[in-house]
Design a protein around this motif. Structure first.
Motif, PDB file in Angstrom:
ATOM      1  N   THR A  52      33.660  41.598  33.260  1.00 46.62           N
ATOM      2  CA  THR A  52      34.282  40.696  32.288  1.00 46.62           C
ATOM      3  C   THR A  52      35.617  41.255  31.822  1.00 46.62           C
ATOM      4  O   THR A  52      36.583  40.526  31.633  1.00 46.62           O
ATOM      5  CB  THR A  52      33.369  40.489  31.062  1.00 46.62           C
ATOM      6  OG1 THR A  52      32.111  40.024  31.536  1.00 46.62           O
ATOM      7  CG2 THR A  52      33.925  39.480  30.102  1.00 46.62           C
ATOM      8  N   GLN A  53      35.658  42.595  31.654  1.00 40.51           N
ATOM      9  CA  GLN A  53      36.911  43.221  31.235  1.00 40.51           C
ATOM     10  C   GLN A  53      37.947  43.179  32.347  1.00 40.51           C
ATOM     11  O   GLN A  53      39.133  43.100  32.099  1.00 40.51           O
ATOM     12  CB  GLN A  53      36.672  44.698  30.976  1.00 40.51           C
ATOM     13  CG  GLN A  53      36.074  45.064  29.682  1.00 40.51           C
ATOM     14  CD  GLN A  53      35.859  46.551  29.744  1.00 40.51           C
ATOM     15  OE1 GLN A  53      34.903  47.010  30.344  1.00 40.51           O
ATOM     16  NE2 GLN A  53      36.752  47.304  29.171  1.00 40.51           N
ATOM     17  N   ALA A  54      37.451  43.294  33.609  1.00 39.49           N
ATOM     18  CA  ALA A  54      38.365  43.450  34.732  1.00 39.49           C
ATOM     19  C   ALA A  54      38.723  42.098  35.317  1.00 39.49           C
ATOM     20  O   ALA A  54      38.143  41.659  36.289  1.00 39.49           O
ATOM     21  CB  ALA A  54      37.701  44.330  35.783  1.00 39.49           C
ATOM     22  N   SER A  55      39.688  41.426  34.695  1.00 33.35           N
ATOM     23  CA  SER A  55      40.117  40.151  35.267  1.00 33.35           C
ATOM     24  C   SER A  55      41.065  40.460  36.429  1.00 33.35           C
ATOM     25  O   SER A  55      41.374  41.609  36.713  1.00 33.35           O
ATOM     26  CB  SER A  55      40.801  39.297  34.212  1.00 33.35           C
ATOM     27  OG  SER A  55      42.161  39.583  34.176  1.00 33.35           O
ATOM     28  N   ALA A  56      41.514  39.407  37.099  1.00 35.97           N
ATOM     29  CA  ALA A  56      42.414  39.602  38.248  1.00 35.97           C
ATOM     30  C   ALA A  56      43.648  40.387  37.850  1.00 35.97           C
ATOM     31  O   ALA A  56      44.158  41.205  38.613  1.00 35.97           O
ATOM     32  CB  ALA A  56      42.809  38.244  38.789  1.00 35.97           C
ATOM     33  N   ILE A  57      44.123  40.152  36.627  1.00 38.44           N
ATOM     34  CA  ILE A  57      45.342  40.825  36.174  1.00 38.44           C
ATOM     35  C   ILE A  57      45.144  42.344  36.156  1.00 38.44           C
ATOM     36  O   ILE A  57      46.070  43.107  36.402  1.00 38.44           O
ATOM     37  CB  ILE A  57      45.750  40.254  34.782  1.00 38.44           C
ATOM     38  CG1 ILE A  57      46.537  38.962  34.995  1.00 38.44           C
ATOM     39  CG2 ILE A  57      46.538  41.232  33.958  1.00 38.44           C
ATOM     40  CD1 ILE A  57      47.857  39.080  35.730  1.00 38.44           C
ATOM     41  N   THR A  58      43.908  42.785  35.886  1.00 42.95           N
ATOM     42  CA  THR A  58      43.640  44.225  35.897  1.00 42.95           C
ATOM     43  C   THR A  58      44.000  44.808  37.264  1.00 42.95           C
ATOM     44  O   THR A  58      44.576  45.888  37.346  1.00 42.95           O
ATOM     45  CB  THR A  58      42.145  44.478  35.621  1.00 42.95           C
ATOM     46  OG1 THR A  58      41.799  43.806  34.426  1.00 42.95           O
ATOM     47  CG2 THR A  58      41.836  45.952  35.486  1.00 42.95           C
ATOM     48  N   PHE A  59      43.658  44.085  38.325  1.00 46.36           N
ATOM     49  CA  PHE A  59      43.885  44.630  39.667  1.00 46.36           C
ATOM     50  C   PHE A  59      45.326  44.455  40.120  1.00 46.36           C
ATOM     51  O   PHE A  59      45.902  45.353  40.718  1.00 46.36           O
ATOM     52  CB  PHE A  59      42.921  43.973  40.663  1.00 46.36           C
ATOM     53  CG  PHE A  59      41.491  44.203  40.265  1.00 46.36           C
ATOM     54  CD1 PHE A  59      40.917  45.452  40.418  1.00 46.36           C
ATOM     55  CD2 PHE A  59      40.741  43.199  39.689  1.00 46.36           C
ATOM     56  CE1 PHE A  59      39.620  45.680  40.015  1.00 46.36           C
ATOM     57  CE2 PHE A  59      39.441  43.423  39.281  1.00 46.36           C
ATOM     58  CZ  PHE A  59      38.870  44.665  39.443  1.00 46.36           C
ATOM     59  N   ILE A  60      45.924  43.301  39.824  1.00 45.20           N
ATOM     60  CA  ILE A  60      47.267  43.088  40.359  1.00 45.20           C
ATOM     61  C   ILE A  60      48.329  43.678  39.437  1.00 45.20           C
ATOM     62  O   ILE A  60      49.346  44.146  39.912  1.00 45.20           O
ATOM     63  CB  ILE A  60      47.540  41.601  40.654  1.00 45.20           C
ATOM     64  CG1 ILE A  60      47.270  40.707  39.455  1.00 45.20           C
ATOM     65  CG2 ILE A  60      46.725  41.130  41.824  1.00 45.20           C
ATOM     66  CD1 ILE A  60      47.362  39.222  39.769  1.00 45.20           C
ATOM     67  N   ASP A 371      58.540  41.030  38.739  1.00 46.98           N
ATOM     68  CA  ASP A 371      57.829  41.091  40.026  1.00 46.98           C
ATOM     69  C   ASP A 371      56.739  42.159  40.070  1.00 46.98           C
ATOM     70  O   ASP A 371      56.118  42.372  41.107  1.00 46.98           O
ATOM     71  CB  ASP A 371      58.798  41.240  41.194  1.00 46.98           C
ATOM     72  CG  ASP A 371      59.383  42.630  41.306  1.00 46.98           C
ATOM     73  OD1 ASP A 371      59.321  43.370  40.315  1.00 46.98           O
ATOM     74  OD2 ASP A 371      59.891  42.964  42.394  1.00 46.98           O
ATOM     75  N   THR A 372      56.450  42.810  38.936  1.00 46.78           N
ATOM     76  CA  THR A 372      55.436  43.875  38.914  1.00 46.78           C
ATOM     77  C   THR A 372      54.078  43.382  39.416  1.00 46.78           C
ATOM     78  O   THR A 372      53.394  44.082  40.156  1.00 46.78           O
ATOM     79  CB  THR A 372      55.276  44.417  37.471  1.00 46.78           C
ATOM     80  OG1 THR A 372      56.569  44.737  36.983  1.00 46.78           O
ATOM     81  CG2 THR A 372      54.407  45.642  37.422  1.00 46.78           C
ATOM     82  N   ASN A 373      53.715  42.155  39.015  1.00 46.67           N
ATOM     83  CA  ASN A 373      52.388  41.634  39.388  1.00 46.67           C
ATOM     84  C   ASN A 373      52.274  41.245  40.866  1.00 46.67           C
ATOM     85  O   ASN A 373      51.193  40.878  41.321  1.00 46.67           O
ATOM     86  CB  ASN A 373      52.046  40.404  38.540  1.00 46.67           C
ATOM     87  CG  ASN A 373      51.794  40.777  37.099  1.00 46.67           C
ATOM     88  OD1 ASN A 373      51.521  41.929  36.795  1.00 46.67           O
ATOM     89  ND2 ASN A 373      51.921  39.819  36.208  1.00 46.67           N
ATOM     90  N   TYR A 374      53.390  41.292  41.580  1.00 42.20           N
ATOM     91  CA  TYR A 374      53.364  40.841  42.978  1.00 42.20           C
ATOM     92  C   TYR A 374      53.377  42.009  43.963  1.00 42.20           C
ATOM     93  O   TYR A 374      53.290  41.803  45.157  1.00 42.20           O
ATOM     94  CB  TYR A 374      54.559  39.929  43.256  1.00 42.20           C
ATOM     95  CG  TYR A 374      54.516  38.666  42.438  1.00 42.20           C
ATOM     96  CD1 TYR A 374      53.932  37.515  42.941  1.00 42.20           C
ATOM     97  CD2 TYR A 374      55.016  38.633  41.147  1.00 42.20           C
ATOM     98  CE1 TYR A 374      53.861  36.361  42.182  1.00 42.20           C
ATOM     99  CE2 TYR A 374      54.949  37.484  40.371  1.00 42.20           C
ATOM    100  CZ  TYR A 374      54.369  36.354  40.895  1.00 42.20           C
ATOM    101  OH  TYR A 374      54.288  35.219  40.137  1.00 42.20           O
ATOM    102  N   ILE A 375      53.502  43.241  43.441  1.00 44.77           N
ATOM    103  CA  ILE A 375      53.683  44.396  44.326  1.00 44.77           C
ATOM    104  C   ILE A 375      52.444  44.610  45.192  1.00 44.77           C
ATOM    105  O   ILE A 375      52.525  44.663  46.426  1.00 44.77           O
ATOM    106  CB  ILE A 375      54.014  45.661  43.499  1.00 44.77           C
ATOM    107  CG1 ILE A 375      55.375  45.494  42.827  1.00 44.77           C
ATOM    108  CG2 ILE A 375      53.989  46.907  44.388  1.00 44.77           C
ATOM    109  CD1 ILE A 375      55.710  46.540  41.783  1.00 44.77           C
ATOM    110  N   PHE A 376      51.285  44.710  44.549  1.00 41.71           N
ATOM    111  CA  PHE A 376      50.057  44.995  45.301  1.00 41.71           C
ATOM    112  C   PHE A 376      49.733  43.851  46.266  1.00 41.71           C
ATOM    113  O   PHE A 376      49.359  44.075  47.421  1.00 41.71           O
ATOM    114  CB  PHE A 376      48.898  45.250  44.333  1.00 41.71           C
ATOM    115  CG  PHE A 376      47.597  45.540  45.029  1.00 41.71           C
ATOM    116  CD1 PHE A 376      47.454  46.655  45.845  1.00 41.71           C
ATOM    117  CD2 PHE A 376      46.510  44.682  44.893  1.00 41.71           C
ATOM    118  CE1 PHE A 376      46.264  46.916  46.497  1.00 41.71           C
ATOM    119  CE2 PHE A 376      45.312  44.941  45.539  1.00 41.71           C
ATOM    120  CZ  PHE A 376      45.192  46.058  46.344  1.00 41.71           C
TER     121      PHE A 376
END
Lengths: 545, 56
Positions: A52-60, A371-376
């Protein structure tokens, strides 16, 4: 994306939804629907809390953050184990023995109806804003990466979340989270192994670490105390402890998870699993960002990782000159990185890195989106093998759904238990409340999708809205600390404590530069001080009369 | 708004057990273990940072 990737992506979503619904079947009473009939084992609760804490934003976003700024964000999680221990010792047995659906229900047992209502409303406002943003932020990124319209992405993700949460209740959400968490960790391990494997043959893993370290990307700990610095050891250990106490102790999206435990011990073990796993997991996710940084020293990175903005940049008059300078800086950086690998001091490397940063900053000024969220995801799409790309994008999509379903489920629970059943319709049947819970779930799901579409138009304000959550937690934590430990405090003291704590937090956020992690501590302490003062004053007034 | 306290209901009938942990004997020892584990993790992360920090 190849056809195989699309098959894997939709196959994974279909599997997860079906599995969750199958495990969640038979939720035919309010207790089963909202608390899984209090039957959940500790490992399911622990993994579900983490999911629940780890949404997609956590990973990207976290990997992107390590790419540009290093690993210092890991300190944000240092307060979590401390908070888990404190909550296991205090809140878990209290909530279990109170036999409640929501944390706010306990406040009425301890104080009065008005305190329960004000805290429930604060939760609905804060978490309601968060639910829309939790859907919008990753949907923006995924719509760009998958080349889907934004509204379609949110409707598709929101639609699956509504269907899944409405039909299966918390049991479906929890069991789907277990699979989700295991799959995402497996996919991330594969991604980092491939990044290491794809490094040039003369760059070993240890050499890659030296290069990342020379660029300051392995800066996990900062021991300097600075109230305005968002992430250091002290804000992590003190400020974050208050935030985590508030999040896990007073936010229904978390409290509801450990209330599903079949005993106090199972709930404690679920929280302690989270305590032990969370910091290493976050360290690992940040480490992936650092490795991707090294990878892009030897593979040419785009000037901007956001593909739409990159195409727009290519049409501008400034682009040819920027591109030439960028290529030169990249070449210099690669040569300097090889010197670091061979034991060089790294001064040339850092100078070259600054040139790369300078060109990227100039390009970013011409862009409308960070563009930080697009690097991974750029790394995933360009360099991972077929099938794995679809799987990683799939698990990132379902991570968003997982976080959103937990939030929507908790919003529905508070709306039904603390507002509808308490203040509008007290003596209906269990069947009636079950239907009301499902309707509330659909309502909050539609609200989240609609708000996500609205939030997208706010652009950079999304980040500001995201931080709004921390404005509310301090006073919510304060009222629970009063409830647990100030035995003589009554409802009036708690109520005015919450009002004062909330007002102070807003004032601190508006008029001071203090970093947001400290808001929770400030809000909490003000609630305690005011509740204590009101208690003393009312006792004096009583003794004089 | 009225102040009637809601009654515990269906689904909450069973006794809530405060059972001992499956390891280390008491919850206090488990909590101490988790906090020591955190201290060790922070210390290792600090060593990691020092080892790979760029020269000042």
């Amino acid at each position: 994306m190849t056809p195989l990737d699309w098959i894997v992506l939709f196959g994974w979503i279909a599997f997860l939804v079906s599995y969750g619904l199958w495990r969640g079947r038979g939720s035919t009473s309010v207790n089963q629907y909202l608390l899984a009939g209090k039957t959940m084992p500790w490992y399911a609760m622990g993994l579900s809390i983490m999911a629940t804490q780890a949404s997609a934003i956590t990973f990207i976003s976290t990997t992107g953050q390590a790419y540009v700024d290093g690993m210092r964000f890991v300190q944000f999680y240092f307060g979590l184990p401390v908070a888990m221990v404190l909550l296991s010792a205090t809140a878990v047995p209290i909530f279990h023995r109170a036999k409640v659906y929501t944390a706010y229900e306990y406040l009425e047992q301890r104080f009065d109806a008005k305190t329960r209502l004000i805290v429930a409303v604060i939760f609905l406002i804060g978490r309601g804003l968060g639910a829309g943003v939790a859907l919008a932020a990753p949907a923006i990124v995924m719509s760009v990466m998958l080349d889907w319209p934004f509204y379609l992405t949110t409707i598709l993700m929101g639609g699956v979340v509504i269907l899944f949460t409405t039909m299966g209740g918390i049991k479906a959400v929890t069991y789907a989270d277990v699979q989700q968490m295991m799959m995402i960790m497996g996919a991330l391990i594969l991604a980092v192994l491939i990044a290491i494997w794809k490094l040039p043959h003369d760059v070993s893993f240890l050499a890659a670490m030296r290069i990342a370290g020379a660029a300051g990307r392995l800066n996990a700990i900062d021991t300097h105390f600075d109230l305005n610095n968002r992430y250091n050891l002290w804000s992590g250990l003190i400020g974050s402890t208050f935030l985590m106490l508030a999040y896990f102790g007073t936010d229904q999206s978390q409290v509801q998870r450990y209330l599903t435990g079949r005993s106090i011990g199972q709930s404690r073990l679920g929280l302690l699993l989270n305590a032990m796993a969370k910091v290493p997991v976050q360290f690992f996710i940040l480490f992936i960002g650092a490795i991707v940084f090294v990878f892009f020293i030897f593979e040419r990175p785009p000037l901007l990782f956001q593909p739409v903005e990159m195409k727009r940049l290519e049409q501008t008059a400034e682009y040819p000159a920027l591109e030439a300078r960028y290529q030169q800086a990249l070449d210099e950086r690669q040569v300097a990185a090889r010197k670091v690998k061979d034991g060089g001091s790294g001064d040339d490397f850092r100078a070259a890195q600054q040139k790369v940063n300078a060109v990227r900053s100039e390009a970013a000024k011409l862009s409308k989106d960070s563009d930080t969220n697009y690097i991974f995801l750029s790394f995933v799409k360009r360099y991972l093998p077929r099938g794995l790309v679809g799987l990683i994008l799939g698990v990132i999509l379902t991570a968003t759904m997982s976080a959103s379903s937990g939030e929507i489920n908790s919003l529905a629970t508070v709306s039904m238990i603390d507002v509808y059943r308490r203040h509008f319709h007290k003596d209906a049947t269990d069947r009636h409340y079950l239907l009301a819970s499902r309707i509330a779930t659909v309502f909050w799901g539609i609200y989240a999708v609609a708000f996500a579409n609205f939030a997208q138009r706010l652009g950079s304000l999304i980040e500001a809205v995201n931080q709004v959550g921390s404005l509310f937690y301090g006073s919510m934590l304060g009222v629970f600390v009063v409830a647990f430990f100030m035995k003589k405090a009554g409802g009036t003291a708690a109520f005015w404590g919450v009002v004062a704590g909330q007002a102070t937090t807003f004032a601190v956020a508006r008029f001071t530069p203090i970093a947001y992690l400290w808001y929770n501590m400030i809000g909490c302490l003000v609630v305690l001080a005011v509740a204590w003062a009101v208690t003393i004053a009312s006792r004096r007034a009583t003794s004089q009369t | 708004m009225d102040d009637a306290t809601p009654v515990p209901e269906k689904g909450f009938e069973k006794i809530i057990l405060d059972e001992p942990p499956p390891f280390l004997g008491t919850w206090e020892r488990v909590y101490r273990f988790v906090l020591i584990y955190l201290a060790v993790i922070i210390f290792l992360a600090w060593l990691f940072t020092k080892h790979y920090a760029p020269p000042v």
